[in-house]
Design a protein around this motif. Structure first.
Motif, mmCIF file in Angstrom:
data_model
loop_
_atom_site.group_PDB
_atom_site.id
_atom_site.type_symbol
_atom_site.label_atom_id
_atom_site.label_comp_id
_atom_site.label_asym_id
_atom_site.label_seq_id
_atom_site.Cartn_x
_atom_site.Cartn_y
_atom_site.Cartn_z
ATOM 1 N N CYS A 77 68.797 -33.203 107.784
ATOM 2 C CA CYS A 77 69.632 -34.863 107.787
ATOM 3 C C CYS A 77 68.730 -35.789 107.699
ATOM 4 N N ASP A 112 72.254 -43.371 103.803
ATOM 5 C CA ASP A 112 73.724 -42.951 103.867
ATOM 6 C C ASP A 112 74.003 -42.552 105.323
ATOM 7 N N ASP A 155 76.456 -42.975 107.582
ATOM 8 C CA ASP A 155 77.841 -42.677 107.911
ATOM 9 C C ASP A 155 78.102 -41.015 107.318
ATOM 10 N N ARG A 156 77.712 -40.796 106.200
ATOM 11 C CA ARG A 156 77.589 -39.281 105.648
ATOM 12 C C ARG A 156 77.034 -38.350 106.249
ATOM 13 N N ALA A 216 77.756 -35.219 108.495
ATOM 14 C CA ALA A 216 77.550 -33.832 108.516
ATOM 15 C C ALA A 216 76.611 -33.061 109.383
#
Length: 199
Positions: free
Chosen positions: A169, A178, A180-181, A185
């Motif tokens: 991540c 990114d 938020d994405r 996850a």
């Protein structure tokens, strides 16, 4: 003669800190002593004298970056009041809260660069950086597990999976921005781990 290196001089510490700030902004991959020295008010000759070589300076900068990394790792761990382990998921959430902050991106980009270079150049100034950072982080995560899980195959697999999740991540966030994405996850996967046999 002492087996231990002499303590660094005040000037060496001052220049190392200045060089570290420079590395956070410019990286280490294309580090050249002349522009670095000019930027921190020194000279290539002085830097070579103080650190032995360019590789010696890079090693000192990696060690300095590791100090900041280990400061992050000092946060999670056993609950100081109850003595109980925090658990992998709460530890990962605490670590991620630090990793996701924009102000830490320069250090984390430097970490990613050093990690990659140590895989490509395992015998140079970067030697051992990737392996040592894996050991550091797995050690932290182990300290967050209940004692009866730490030395089991499942416990080892669980903390390795959490480390892989955090590292993946982080690299995605550094590459794309990114948040938020990547946040979604990470929390999705931590939810699966929370509901699994080892937490």
């Amino acid at each position: 003669m002492s087996d231990h290196p002499a303590s660094p001089s005040a000037r060496q510490v001052e220049l190392l800190e200045a060089a570290y700030r420079y590395a956070l902004e410019h990286g280490l991959a294309d580090l050249s002593l002349r522009p670095l020295a000019a930027a921190i008010g020194s000279s290539p000759r002085v830097l070579i004298f103080l650190f032995g070589s360019k590789d010696g300076l890079v090693r000192a900068l990696l060690a300095r970056a590791r100090v900041d990394e280990l400061a992050v790792l000092a946060g999670p761990g056993p609950d100081t009041e109850s003595g109980e382990a925090a658990g992998l998921v709460p530890a990962a959430e605490e670590i991620w809260a630090w990793l996701r902050e924009a102000r830490h991106r320069p250090l984390l980009r430097l970490w990613a660069e050093a990690y990659t270079r140590s895989l490509i150049e395992p015998d140079g100034a970067w030697a051992g950086f990737a392996a040592s950072t894996v050991t550091d982080w797995l050690g932290l995560l182990a300290s967050c597990q209940p004692r009866h899980e730490r030395d089991t195959a499942d416990g080892t697999a669980a903390r390795t999976a959490v480390l892989a999740l955090l590292r993946g991540c982080l690299l995605d966030l550094l590459a794309t921005g990114d948040l938020d994405r990547v946040d979604a996850a990470l929390h999705h996967q931590l939810g699966l781990i929370r509901n699994g046999p080892v937490r």
